[in-house]
Design a protein around this motif. Sequence first.
Motif, mmCIF file in Angstrom:
data_model
loop_
_atom_site.group_PDB
_atom_site.id
_atom_site.type_symbol
_atom_site.label_atom_id
_atom_site.label_comp_id
_atom_site.label_asym_id
_atom_site.label_seq_id
_atom_site.Cartn_x
_atom_site.Cartn_y
_atom_site.Cartn_z
ATOM 1 N N LEU A 191 36.481 8.355 0.994
ATOM 2 C CA LEU A 191 36.916 7.099 0.398
ATOM 3 C C LEU A 191 36.642 5.933 1.344
ATOM 4 O O LEU A 191 36.966 6.001 2.531
ATOM 5 C CB LEU A 191 38.412 7.189 0.084
ATOM 6 N N THR A 192 36.033 4.859 0.805
ATOM 7 C CA THR A 192 35.844 3.635 1.589
ATOM 8 C C THR A 192 36.574 2.450 0.970
ATOM 9 O O THR A 192 36.970 1.528 1.678
ATOM 10 C CB THR A 192 34.357 3.248 1.694
ATOM 11 N N ILE A 238 33.419 17.853 -11.180
ATOM 12 C CA ILE A 238 33.107 16.435 -11.001
ATOM 13 C C ILE A 238 34.130 15.844 -10.039
ATOM 14 O O ILE A 238 35.317 15.791 -10.336
ATOM 15 C CB ILE A 238 33.115 15.689 -12.347
ATOM 16 N N HIS A 239 33.654 15.419 -8.890
ATOM 17 C CA HIS A 239 34.526 14.984 -7.803
ATOM 18 C C HIS A 239 34.620 13.457 -7.802
ATOM 19 O O HIS A 239 33.596 12.762 -7.712
ATOM 20 C CB HIS A 239 33.983 15.482 -6.462
ATOM 21 N N VAL A 240 35.829 12.936 -7.876
ATOM 22 C CA VAL A 240 36.062 11.498 -7.878
ATOM 23 C C VAL A 240 37.409 11.237 -7.219
ATOM 24 O O VAL A 240 38.327 12.065 -7.307
ATOM 25 C CB VAL A 240 35.992 10.924 -9.307
ATOM 26 N N SER A 241 37.540 10.102 -6.552
ATOM 27 C CA SER A 241 38.766 9.841 -5.815
ATOM 28 C C SER A 241 39.928 9.521 -6.750
ATOM 29 O O SER A 241 39.741 8.923 -7.820
ATOM 30 C CB SER A 241 38.573 8.694 -4.819
ATOM 31 N N ALA A 242 41.115 9.915 -6.334
ATOM 32 C CA ALA A 242 42.320 9.632 -7.116
ATOM 33 C C ALA A 242 42.519 8.134 -7.280
ATOM 34 O O ALA A 242 42.937 7.660 -8.349
ATOM 35 C CB ALA A 242 43.534 10.257 -6.424
ATOM 36 N N PRO A 297 38.389 -0.082 -5.650
ATOM 37 C CA PRO A 297 39.403 0.485 -4.755
ATOM 38 C C PRO A 297 39.151 1.939 -4.388
ATOM 39 O O PRO A 297 39.499 2.380 -3.302
ATOM 40 C CB PRO A 297 40.698 0.319 -5.547
ATOM 41 N N GLY A 298 38.516 2.697 -5.305
ATOM 42 C CA GLY A 298 38.260 4.104 -5.041
ATOM 43 C C GLY A 298 36.831 4.425 -4.678
ATOM 44 O O GLY A 298 36.428 5.601 -4.692
ATOM 45 N N HIS A 299 36.034 3.397 -4.372
ATOM 46 C CA HIS A 299 34.632 3.630 -4.023
ATOM 47 C C HIS A 299 34.535 4.589 -2.847
ATOM 48 O O HIS A 299 35.302 4.512 -1.884
ATOM 49 C CB HIS A 299 33.949 2.308 -3.672
ATOM 50 N N SER A 300 33.556 5.499 -2.909
ATOM 51 C CA SER A 300 33.367 6.518 -1.881
ATOM 52 C C SER A 300 31.898 6.604 -1.491
ATOM 53 O O SER A 300 31.016 6.195 -2.249
ATOM 54 C CB SER A 300 33.842 7.888 -2.396
ATOM 55 N N VAL A 301 31.653 7.142 -0.303
ATOM 56 C CA VAL A 301 30.304 7.450 0.136
ATOM 57 C C VAL A 301 30.221 8.950 0.401
ATOM 58 O O VAL A 301 31.244 9.628 0.527
ATOM 59 C CB VAL A 301 29.890 6.643 1.381
ATOM 60 N N VAL A 302 28.992 9.454 0.486
ATOM 61 C CA VAL A 302 28.770 10.886 0.668
ATOM 62 C C VAL A 302 27.963 11.100 1.938
ATOM 63 O O VAL A 302 26.890 10.520 2.107
ATOM 64 C CB VAL A 302 28.034 11.501 -0.541
ATOM 65 N N ASP A 303 28.479 11.926 2.834
ATOM 66 C CA ASP A 303 27.780 12.284 4.071
ATOM 67 C C ASP A 303 27.173 13.670 3.929
ATOM 68 O O ASP A 303 27.867 14.631 3.571
ATOM 69 C CB ASP A 303 28.759 12.284 5.253
ATOM 70 N N LEU A 304 25.882 13.765 4.223
ATOM 71 C CA LEU A 304 25.167 15.040 4.204
ATOM 72 C C LEU A 304 24.761 15.370 5.634
ATOM 73 O O LEU A 304 24.161 14.532 6.315
ATOM 74 C CB LEU A 304 23.919 14.956 3.326
#
Length: 259
Positions: A164-165, A104-108, A170-177
Motif C-alpha cells: 500500500l502507498t 484478486i488481490h486489492v487493498s482493504a 487512498p488504497g493505491h498500491s505498487v507491486v515489487d518483483l
Amino acid sequence: MATNADPADLANWLDYMFMPPDAFDWPLNVMVARSGDQTILIDAGLGGQFAGFPRAGQFPQRLEAAGIALESVTDIIITHMHMDHVGGLLVPGVKERLSPDVRIHVSATEVEFWTSPDFSHTVMPKPVPAVLRSTATSFYNEYRGQLRIFQDRHEVAPGVIVRLTGGHTPGHSVVDLVSGDERLTFAGDAVFPVGFDHPEWHNGFEHDPVESARVRIALFQELAQNRGLLVAAHLPFPSVGRVAVDGEAFRWVPVIWDY
C-alpha cells in the motif's frame, strides 16, 4: 498533468517533449509475472466504459498474442480501482474464461474508499467521476467472491509483493518483483511521464494530490538508490527503465528493449 502548475510551464514542457499543446496520448500498460506455478496479472486495463477508445478492452487479445491464456491466470493484483485498471475485467467473456478460483488481490483501504468515494480534490472531465464510481462498483459486485483483501503488504507469490502507498487513491498500491539480484517495481499510477521533471506537479486524477507527490518522490528516491527497474501504467510502452536523481528532479533511463 499539472493542475498546480503555471499553464505556460506546462506548455513549455509539452513543447520540450515534442507533444502537442492541446492533447496528450495516454499510454496504458498492464503486466504479467510468473512465479512458480502462479501466473499473475497486474491490472487489467480499460474496458468499454467510454465508447470510441480504439485500444480499450483489448487486453485478452494482447495476452493471447504473448502466449498467455486467460484461463492460466491464477492471481490478479489491482493497484487501484480506477476504470483503466479494472475495466478490462468487465469486458464481455472475460470472467467466463477466468478460473473460478482466480484470486484478486486489492487493498482493504481501496475497497472501503469506493463505497463512498471523495472526488473533492480531483480535477477531471465532468463525465469521468460518475463512470469511475460505477465501474468500481461493477467490478466489486462482479468479483467480490474472488477478492483477497490485504492491509498494508501482502506476498502474492514468492518474489511478488504488493504494498500500500496511498496517494493517487487512498488504497493505491505498487507491486515489487524480486528474482535473485534483480528487482522491478510496477508503480501503477504513482508515476506519470511529467513526474520525472516535475514530481511536485499534481495530476487531476489524484484523489490526494499532496500525498501523491510525496509518494512519487519517495518511490523515485527508492528506485534511484536500489537501481531497480520501473514499470508504470502510463509510461510509454514498454515502460521499462530506471530512475536517476537529477538535481531537484529525476531522470528516466529506458532500457534497451529486445523484441
